[in-house]
Design a protein around this motif. Structure first.
Motif, short mmCIF file in Angstrom:
data_model
loop_
_atom_site.label_atom_id
_atom_site.label_comp_id
_atom_site.label_asym_id
_atom_site.label_seq_id
_atom_site.Cartn_x
_atom_site.Cartn_y
_atom_site.Cartn_z
N ALA A 42 11.18 -7.58 8.74
CA ALA A 42 10.21 -7.64 7.85
C ALA A 42 9.99 -6.20 7.28
N CYS A 43 9.57 -6.03 5.87
CA CYS A 43 9.57 -4.68 5.38
C CYS A 43 8.30 -4.59 4.37
N HIS A 44 7.42 -3.49 4.67
CA HIS A 44 6.32 -3.20 3.97
C HIS A 44 6.03 -1.73 3.41
N ALA A 45 5.52 -1.62 2.29
CA ALA A 45 5.43 -0.42 1.64
C ALA A 45 4.04 0.11 1.23
N LEU A 46 3.88 1.67 1.58
CA LEU A 46 2.85 2.20 1.07
C LEU A 46 3.18 2.83 -0.32
N LEU A 47 2.60 2.20 -1.38
CA LEU A 47 2.57 3.04 -2.69
C LEU A 47 1.43 3.89 -3.07
N TYR A 48 1.87 5.09 -3.40
CA TYR A 48 0.58 5.94 -3.65
C TYR A 48 0.99 6.79 -4.89
N ALA A 49 0.00 7.33 -5.44
CA ALA A 49 -0.04 8.14 -6.73
C ALA A 49 -0.99 9.23 -6.90
N PRO A 50 -0.72 10.55 -7.20
CA PRO A 50 -1.76 11.69 -7.35
C PRO A 50 -2.73 11.02 -8.23
N ASP A 51 -4.10 11.28 -7.85
CA ASP A 51 -4.89 10.76 -8.90
C ASP A 51 -6.21 12.00 -8.89
N PRO A 52 -6.04 12.59 -10.03
CA PRO A 52 -7.24 13.79 -10.37
C PRO A 52 -8.46 13.44 -10.49
N GLY A 53 -8.99 12.09 -10.38
CA GLY A 53 -10.18 11.62 -10.60
C GLY A 53 -11.14 12.19 -9.55
N LEU A 54 -12.47 11.97 -9.96
CA LEU A 54 -13.61 12.32 -9.16
C LEU A 54 -14.57 11.31 -8.91
N LEU A 55 -15.05 11.15 -7.92
CA LEU A 55 -15.95 9.86 -7.60
C LEU A 55 -17.31 10.81 -7.53
N PHE A 56 -18.30 10.04 -8.56
CA PHE A 56 -19.40 10.56 -8.75
C PHE A 56 -19.47 12.04 -9.45
N GLY A 57 -18.21 12.29 -10.13
CA GLY A 57 -18.20 13.33 -10.66
C GLY A 57 -17.85 14.72 -9.89
N ILE B 280 -16.57 14.31 -6.03
CA ILE B 280 -15.66 14.13 -4.73
C ILE B 280 -14.24 13.75 -5.22
N PRO B 281 -13.44 14.61 -4.81
CA PRO B 281 -12.01 14.53 -5.41
C PRO B 281 -11.54 13.21 -4.55
N LEU B 282 -10.81 12.25 -5.81
CA LEU B 282 -10.06 11.30 -4.94
C LEU B 282 -8.55 11.43 -4.33
N ARG B 283 -7.90 12.49 -5.03
CA ARG B 283 -6.76 13.17 -4.42
C ARG B 283 -5.70 12.05 -4.61
N TYR B 284 -5.57 10.95 -4.37
CA TYR B 284 -4.35 10.00 -4.30
C TYR B 284 -5.05 8.59 -4.36
N ALA B 285 -4.27 7.88 -5.13
CA ALA B 285 -4.55 6.47 -5.19
C ALA B 285 -3.69 5.91 -4.10
N VAL B 286 -4.03 5.20 -3.03
CA VAL B 286 -3.16 4.39 -1.81
C VAL B 286 -3.28 3.07 -2.15
N LEU B 287 -2.34 2.28 -2.32
CA LEU B 287 -2.66 0.97 -2.21
C LEU B 287 -2.33 0.18 -0.83
N MET B 288 -3.24 -0.73 -0.64
CA MET B 288 -3.31 -1.79 0.25
C MET B 288 -3.75 -2.95 -0.22
N GLN B 289 -3.42 -4.12 0.67
CA GLN B 289 -3.88 -5.55 0.03
C GLN B 289 -4.64 -6.23 1.15
N MET B 290 -5.66 -7.04 0.55
CA MET B 290 -6.25 -8.07 1.54
C MET B 290 -5.23 -9.13 1.56
N ARG B 291 -4.88 -9.55 2.88
CA ARG B 291 -3.97 -10.61 2.85
C ARG B 291 -4.76 -12.09 2.96
N PHE B 292 -3.75 -13.06 3.10
CA PHE B 292 -4.15 -14.35 3.18
C PHE B 292 -4.96 -14.68 4.46
N ASP B 293 -4.59 -13.87 5.57
CA ASP B 293 -5.32 -14.12 6.89
C ASP B 293 -6.43 -13.31 7.02
#
Ligand code: APR
Ligand code: MG
Length: 193
Positions: A22-37, A39-52
């Protein structure tokens, strides 16, 4: 996969037909955004809610018809994330670790995207074949810790994760330097034999 052990890729590939890969991947990208104007978000890192009901990374079992581990992984990514995942390929050079259990060998990859590519994946995900089936939704991983010391990554890590996904996440975040130093008080690197 409680009884799994870390193996080199070459060893994993030589294990023979008794195990599924089985193969799984962490996909990420730099994200310059700020939370509440502020807090640096730094990176967008993707995970998923699975069927289980557990969190994990996109990917899945490699089939006999797949030409390679990565062919299987990229096919699974298109099935679970949709056609925006066809805009890039996760390759052998993105492989980071493998763990062998009694029945399954799990391979983990990390792939950096542009924020535009990652947002295209998120936008297209509801049209993926497995949306609402094997994948209940994509989530981004909060990389910060809020002032209460719990909100953000520490609270996220309290979720249930499939297999070794939690350890894979932490190891990747630390290896790639995606966490601001001291952003997660008391966070220890998991021991991985
Ligand atoms: N680390 C280690 N192991 C993992 C991880 C991870 N991050 N993520 C998943 N696994 C394990 C799962 O426990 C499972 O045994 O890898 C195997 C396959 O991963 P899935 O993504 O669940 O497989 P996929 O091919 O996408 O589809 C799930 O499997 O059990 C069947 O019927 C079920 O059709 C469904 C399919
Ligand atoms: Mg899957």
């Amino acid at each position: 996969m409680a009884e799994s052990r870390r193996v080199e890729l070459a060893e994993a590939l030589a294990l023979g037909p008794g195990r599924r890969h089985a193969c799984h991947a962490l996909l990420y990208a730099p994200d310059p955004g700020l939370l509440f104007g502020r807090i640096p978000l730094r990176y967008a890192v993707l995970m998923q809610m699975r069927f289980d009901g557990r969190l994990g990374f996109p990917g899945g079992f490699v089939d006999a018809g797949d030409g390679s581990l990565e062919d299987g992984l990229n096919r699974e990514l298109r099935e679970e994330l949709g056609e925006a995942a066809a805009a890039f390929r996760v390759g052998r050079g993105d492989h980071r670790s493998s763990r062998a259990g009694p029945r399954v060998v799990a391979h983990f990859y990390v792939r950096r995207l542009t924020l535009e590519q990652l947002e295209a994946v998120e936008a297209g995900a509801p049209r993926a074949r497995e949306h609402g089936r094997e994948v209940l939704g994509l989530v981004r991983v909060p990389l910060y810790t809020l002032r209460d010391g719990v909100g953000g990554l520490p609270a996220f890590l309290e979720n249930s994760f499939i297999g070794t996904a939690r350890e894979q996440l932490l190891e990747a975040l630390q290896d790639l330097g995606l966490l601001a130093s001291g952003s997660v008080p008391g966070l220890q690197s998991p021991a991985s034999p």
